[in-house]
Scaffold this motif. Structure first.
Motif, PDB file in Angstrom:
ATOM      1  N   THR A   1     -68.476 -64.241 -40.174  1.00  0.00           N
ATOM      2  CA  THR A   1     -67.882 -63.388 -41.201  1.00  0.00           C
ATOM      3  C   THR A   1     -67.000 -64.220 -42.129  1.00  0.00           C
ATOM      4  OG1 THR A   1     -66.075 -62.831 -39.698  1.00  0.00           O
ATOM      5  CG2 THR A   1     -67.965 -61.342 -39.723  1.00  0.00           C
ATOM      6  N   ASN A   2     -66.564 -63.594 -43.219  1.00  0.00           N
ATOM      7  CA  ASN A   2     -65.754 -64.282 -44.242  1.00  0.00           C
ATOM      8  C   ASN A   2     -66.413 -65.591 -44.662  1.00  0.00           C
ATOM      9  OD1 ASN A   2     -63.449 -62.423 -44.330  1.00  0.00           O
ATOM     10  ND2 ASN A   2     -63.044 -63.129 -42.236  1.00  0.00           N
TER      11      ASN A   2
ATOM     12  N   ASN B   1     -69.400 -53.046 -43.677  1.00  0.00           N
ATOM     13  CA  ASN B   1     -68.035 -52.655 -44.046  1.00  0.00           C
ATOM     14  C   ASN B   1     -67.970 -51.442 -44.974  1.00  0.00           C
ATOM     15  OD1 ASN B   1     -69.155 -54.125 -46.082  1.00  0.00           O
ATOM     16  ND2 ASN B   1     -67.327 -55.298 -46.570  1.00  0.00           N
ATOM     17  N   ARG B   2     -69.097 -50.942 -45.433  1.00  0.00           N
ATOM     18  CA  ARG B   2     -69.100 -49.694 -46.210  1.00  0.00           C
ATOM     19  C   ARG B   2     -69.319 -48.481 -45.310  1.00  0.00           C
ATOM     20  NH1 ARG B   2     -73.278 -50.348 -50.987  1.00  0.00           N
ATOM     21  NH2 ARG B   2     -72.545 -48.226 -51.407  1.00  0.00           N
TER      22      ARG B   2
ATOM     23  N   CYS C   1     -60.467 -46.993 -44.864  1.00  0.00           N
ATOM     24  CA  CYS C   1     -60.032 -48.204 -44.163  1.00  0.00           C
ATOM     25  C   CYS C   1     -59.103 -49.058 -45.027  1.00  0.00           C
ATOM     26  CB  CYS C   1     -61.254 -49.024 -43.737  1.00  0.00           C
ATOM     27  SG  CYS C   1     -62.230 -48.269 -42.423  1.00  0.00           S
TER      28      CYS C   1
ATOM     29  N   TYR D   1     -65.974 -57.948 -41.806  1.00  0.00           N
ATOM     30  CA  TYR D   1     -66.775 -57.427 -40.708  1.00  0.00           C
ATOM     31  C   TYR D   1     -68.078 -56.818 -41.220  1.00  0.00           C
ATOM     32  CZ  TYR D   1     -64.261 -53.048 -41.899  1.00  0.00           C
ATOM     33  OH  TYR D   1     -63.703 -51.984 -42.540  1.00  0.00           O
TER      34      TYR D   1
ATOM     35  N   GLY E   1     -67.673 -60.340 -46.182  1.00  0.00           N
ATOM     36  CA  GLY E   1     -66.471 -59.603 -45.823  1.00  0.00           C
ATOM     37  C   GLY E   1     -65.981 -59.938 -44.431  1.00  0.00           C
TER      38      GLY E   1
ATOM     39  N   ASP F   1     -65.665 -48.888 -39.548  1.00  0.00           N
ATOM     40  CA  ASP F   1     -64.334 -49.475 -39.546  1.00  0.00           C
ATOM     41  C   ASP F   1     -64.380 -50.768 -38.729  1.00  0.00           C
ATOM     42  OD1 ASP F   1     -64.600 -48.423 -36.992  1.00  0.00           O
ATOM     43  OD2 ASP F   1     -62.569 -47.666 -36.892  1.00  0.00           O
ATOM     44  N   ALA F   2     -63.278 -51.481 -38.679  1.00  0.00           N
ATOM     45  CA  ALA F   2     -63.269 -52.800 -38.033  1.00  0.00           C
ATOM     46  C   ALA F   2     -63.581 -52.716 -36.540  1.00  0.00           C
ATOM     47  CB  ALA F   2     -61.908 -53.468 -38.253  1.00  0.00           C
TER      48      ALA F   2
ATOM     49  N   ALA G   1     -67.351 -52.080 -36.062  1.00  0.00           N
ATOM     50  CA  ALA G   1     -68.055 -53.300 -36.469  1.00  0.00           C
ATOM     51  C   ALA G   1     -67.871 -54.413 -35.440  1.00  0.00           C
ATOM     52  CB  ALA G   1     -67.556 -53.759 -37.836  1.00  0.00           C
TER      53      ALA G   1
ATOM     54  N   ALA H   1     -65.011 -46.825 -46.537  1.00  0.00           N
ATOM     55  CA  ALA H   1     -64.416 -48.031 -47.122  1.00  0.00           C
ATOM     56  C   ALA H   1     -63.029 -47.737 -47.689  1.00  0.00           C
ATOM     57  CB  ALA H   1     -65.328 -48.601 -48.203  1.00  0.00           C
TER      58      ALA H   1
ATOM     59  N   GLN I   1     -71.778 -62.947 -43.406  1.00  0.00           N
ATOM     60  CA  GLN I   1     -71.200 -61.766 -44.031  1.00  0.00           C
ATOM     61  C   GLN I   1     -69.993 -62.188 -44.844  1.00  0.00           C
ATOM     62  OE1 GLN I   1     -71.402 -59.022 -45.166  1.00  0.00           O
ATOM     63  NE2 GLN I   1     -70.069 -57.423 -44.384  1.00  0.00           N
TER      64      GLN I   1
END
Length: 443
Positions: free
Chosen positions: A222-223, A198-199, A353, A195, A193, A202-203, A206, A350, A191
């Protein structure tokens, strides 16, 4: 050369819903011709992941019986995409040389999957390829998860291969990853993003989702993004991430989102931006040509959910039968189920957040033992966003509050727990005002 009162280009879920609405109209077009790029008649794309994991038989995805089209005097032409629209002569030409004239034309071309540069066979990939051709431009051992051909590819991979990398932490990516895991593959999901989903989430929600999926055996990173693919003698061996990490990979599945399929409309000289530009009657810049579904753009908005596309089909059927009706966009709740885990969101999550100034307060509920979580966002007395994880029973009530923008003056904690005081939520809303929650990216 025969003339049809109506020709529809694209035989996906949007087309099938339009046909179902048309055959109920007393003054429907007498002769309808449908061109589909895929070899298979329209099916329920939402169920592809359930078919991949063998939770359902293939027959569950059938939308109508094979003889339904002939019963309703509809000529269905499969595996033969339209390649040319001659607007002056009101004529379409297919790849296999079929010519058909029309009085009215509907574009239901759907969307194309996004493809990163590292996955293309060459940098000059034609962006206007139709959905049936999209895999022909990919390097070996790479596929999308979008249609029946992709399903067949992934099923075969599950029997023959061991290591898969799925790129994209949205709904389709998660479902593809879970399906391949259930087939016995070792799966890493990437991913870009911070988390998952993400659309829609929220964190916190997720994070719960990621924890549950990793406990089942998925490797979620992630990231992360792929920097290169490593082949040996034409066989994919691994992928290199921008972080420097290497992952074993016999297969890479791309689930990075979609873009409206505007190639044919653009070639025909219709007005396009992100999608085919339509007015509220779903009429294009050519008065004889209409469009609906994932390929359109209305007032800057594009569409990828079942609920609004079904509403478009209902409206367009009336317009095509001589009773012009305007489509009004509504933001229904997005209700998903990721391999048995229920999720729901409504509102612009999104933005909420990312921008603390877009709301005044939040109310939260978490039961870590039951894996249940809810968060509500407030702007004054108005509910502007809601995320539910594990138990989505409140989804429709909360969606109603958000869409109708009626103030709520009761106890917010009680609302969060489903203990709503009588009279504080209008229960007289018409069915048209409260859309049923729908799964994402279905049309």
């Amino acid at each position: 050369m025969t003339e049809a009162e109506l020709i529809i280009i694209g035989n996906g879920m949007a087309c099938q819903r339009l046909l179902a609405e048309l055959v109920q109209q007393p003054n429907r077009p007498a002769r309808i011709v449908v061109f589909g790029a895929e070899a298979k008649p329209a099916y329920n794309r939402v169920l592809l992941s359930s078919l991949l994991s063998n939770e359902l038989p293939d027959s569950a995805a059938e939308l109508v019986r094979p003889d339904w089209y002939a019963e309703h005097n509809i000529e269905l032409i499969c595996d033969d995409a339209v390649v040319l629209i001659d607007r002056e002569r009101k004529l379409v030409v297919s790849r296999h040389g079929r010519y058909r004239r029309y009085r009215q034309l509907v574009l239901a071309c759907g969307a194309l999957p996004l493809t990163p540069g590292y996955a293309n066979k060459n940098a000059n990939n034609n962006a206007n390829n139709n959905a049936n051709d999209s895999n022909r431009t990919l390097r070996p051992a790479i596929c999308h998860f979008r249609n029946w051909q992709d399903l067949a590819t992934l099923r075969l991979a599950g029997q023959q291969l061991q290591h898969a990398v799925v790129v994209g932490g949205g709904f389709l990516g998660l479902e593809a990853a879970e399906g391949l895991r259930k087939l016995g593959m070792q799966v890493s999901l990437l991913q870009r993003g911070a988390y998952l989903l993400n659309r829609q989430l929220d964190a916190s929600a997720a994070g719960l989702l990621q924890q549950q999926l990793m406990q089942r055996g998925l490797n979620i990173i992630t990231n992360s993004e792929i920097s290169s693919l490593n082949y040996r003698r034409g066989q994919l061996q691994s992928v290199a991430l921008k972080s420097g990490q290497q992952l074993k990979a016999d297969l890479v599945v791309l689930a990075l989102g979609i873009r409206p399929n505007i190639g044919l409309a653009q070639q025909s000289g219709l007005s396009v931006k992100h999608g085919i530009i339509v007015n509220r009657n779903l009429q294009s810049s050519d008065s004889a040509i209409y469009a609906l579904g994932e390929c359109i753009e209305l007032n800057g908005e594009t569409f990828g959910l079942v609920a609004p596309i079904n509403a478009q089909a209902t409206q367009l059927a009336q317009t095509l039968c001589g009773k012009p009706a305007a489509y009004c966009s509504e933001h229904a709740a997005t209700q998903l189920k990721i391999s048995g885990i229920a999720l729901s969101s409504c509102g612009d999550i999104a933005t909420l957040c990312a921008n603390a100034g877009s709301f005044d307060a939040c109310t939260d509920y978490l039961d870590a033992e039951l894996n249940e979580y809810r968060r509500l966002w407030w702007r004054g007395p108005y509910l502007v966003g809601a995320v539910l994880y594990g138990d989505t029973g409140l989804s429709q009530q909360l969606s109603q509050l958000i869409k109708q923008q009626q103030p709520y003056h009761g106890c917010r904690s009680a609302l969060l727990l489903g203990k709503v005081e009588p009279g504080l939520i209008n229960s007289t809303a018409t069915p048209a005002a409260v859309s049923e929650p729908q799964q994402q990216d279905a049309a």
